[in-house]
Design a protein around this motif. Structure first.
Motif, mmCIF file in Angstrom:
data_model
loop_
_atom_site.group_PDB
_atom_site.id
_atom_site.type_symbol
_atom_site.label_atom_id
_atom_site.label_comp_id
_atom_site.label_asym_id
_atom_site.label_seq_id
_atom_site.Cartn_x
_atom_site.Cartn_y
_atom_site.Cartn_z
ATOM 1 N N ARG A 284 -45.892 6.041 -27.337
ATOM 2 C CA ARG A 284 -47.364 6.059 -27.279
ATOM 3 C C ARG A 284 -47.868 7.128 -26.320
ATOM 4 N N ILE A 285 -47.212 7.254 -25.174
ATOM 5 C CA ILE A 285 -47.623 8.255 -24.180
ATOM 6 C C ILE A 285 -47.481 9.665 -24.754
ATOM 7 N N ASN B 18 -38.483 4.662 -25.939
ATOM 8 C CA ASN B 18 -38.967 3.343 -26.337
ATOM 9 C C ASN B 18 -40.399 3.481 -26.858
ATOM 10 N N ARG B 19 -40.993 2.372 -27.287
ATOM 11 C CA ARG B 19 -42.323 2.431 -27.902
ATOM 12 C C ARG B 19 -43.413 2.840 -26.911
ATOM 13 N N GLU C 238 -32.747 6.090 -32.624
ATOM 14 C CA GLU C 238 -31.977 4.896 -32.923
ATOM 15 C C GLU C 238 -32.671 4.052 -33.986
ATOM 16 N N GLN C 239 -33.995 3.915 -33.898
ATOM 17 C CA GLN C 239 -34.711 3.119 -34.880
ATOM 18 C C GLN C 239 -34.742 3.796 -36.239
ATOM 19 N N ILE D 45 -34.988 15.174 -24.061
ATOM 20 C CA ILE D 45 -34.560 14.608 -22.777
ATOM 21 C C ILE D 45 -34.383 13.103 -22.946
ATOM 22 N N GLY D 46 -33.268 12.579 -22.471
ATOM 23 C CA GLY D 46 -32.917 11.193 -22.721
ATOM 24 C C GLY D 46 -33.581 10.178 -21.824
ATOM 25 N N ARG D 47 -32.926 9.796 -20.746
ATOM 26 C CA ARG D 47 -33.362 8.642 -19.956
ATOM 27 C C ARG D 47 -34.466 8.961 -18.948
ATOM 28 N N ASP D 48 -34.626 10.206 -18.586
ATOM 29 C CA ASP D 48 -35.618 10.573 -17.575
ATOM 30 C C ASP D 48 -36.987 10.709 -18.246
ATOM 31 N N ILE D 49 -37.704 9.579 -18.338
ATOM 32 C CA ILE D 49 -38.981 9.558 -19.045
ATOM 33 C C ILE D 49 -40.012 10.449 -18.362
#
Length: 220
Positions: A110-111, A105-106, A124-125, A77-81
């Motif tokens: 972690r979550i 993202n970082r 991406e990284q 799932i992309g943008r919907d964290i």
């Protein structure tokens, strides 16, 4: 569903998820693609063995769709964290054996790690590091990072290697590397003979630490 072969559920059929799902299916695996977007699901219906429109934040809906019977789940799932986190929690509640999750993202990373995901991916990284390795040293065609600072690289020998032998490369001597194999075109060539002649475009598969691999590439 029988458990003789591994089965995969890919949740989130954006660019990343649909690519992974398509490749897994191409390898002959049983794959189900899941998304709450009807358009995305319909686009993948002819590519994957199974697809379903589903809100994966709903544990009951997941059980009803049989997602709990899959061996491996990739939450892409992309943008919907929030949906990504809730879906990952649901995968644990369903008792999925192996859970991989794409992070945005970082903090998200972690979550997801705290929730018990088996692997969290920052595409991406990871791709950025992959590309930078190949741009930094043109003889490196491909590479894979292992644990403890080691990597496996695929090195293409340049034209100036013509007339040299395997022993001239200093693998295991001047360069603290291990030669895992060599390809000549589509043929695997045994590397037991250190006096064997090398040809341009031969591909060496090498194991070593990044600094040692970089020095070897520079020496070529």
């Amino acid at each position: 569903m029988a458990k003789e072969t591994r089965s995969f559920a890919v949740i989130g059929l954006g660019a990343f998820g649909s690519t992974v799902a398509s490749e897994l299916a191409r390898f002959g695996n049983h794959v189900i693609g899941v998304d709450r977007d009807e358009k995305r699901v319909s686009q993948m219906a002819s590519t994957l063995p199974a697809t379903v429109i589903l809100d994966t934040t709903d544990e009951g809906a997941l059980r009803e769709a049989g997602i709990d019977r899959y061996d491996v789940v990739l939450v892409a799932i992309g943008r919907d964290i929030e949906a990504s986190i809730l879906t990952t929690m649901n995968m644990r509640l369903l008792g999925i054996d192996t859970i991989w999750v794409k992070a945005s993202n970082r903090t998200h990373h972690r979550i997801l790690s705290k929730l018990g995901a088996d692997r969290v991916i920052l595409p991406e990284q990871e791709m950025g590091r992959h590309i930078s390795q190949m741009l930094n040293n043109p003889v490196v065609q491909d590479y894979m990072t292992l644990s403890n600072g080691f990597s496996v690289v695929n090195v293409v020998l340049p034209e100036r290697i013509k007339g040299k032998q395997l022993c001239d490369l200093g693998i295991g001597d001047r360069h603290d590397l291990r030669l895992l194999g060599m390809m000549r075109g589509t043929e695997h060539v045994p590397c037991s003979d250190r006096d064997m002649d090398l040809r341009p475009e031969d591909k060496l598969i090498l194991l070593g630490k990044r600094a040692d691999l970089r020095r070897f590439g520079d020496a070529l």
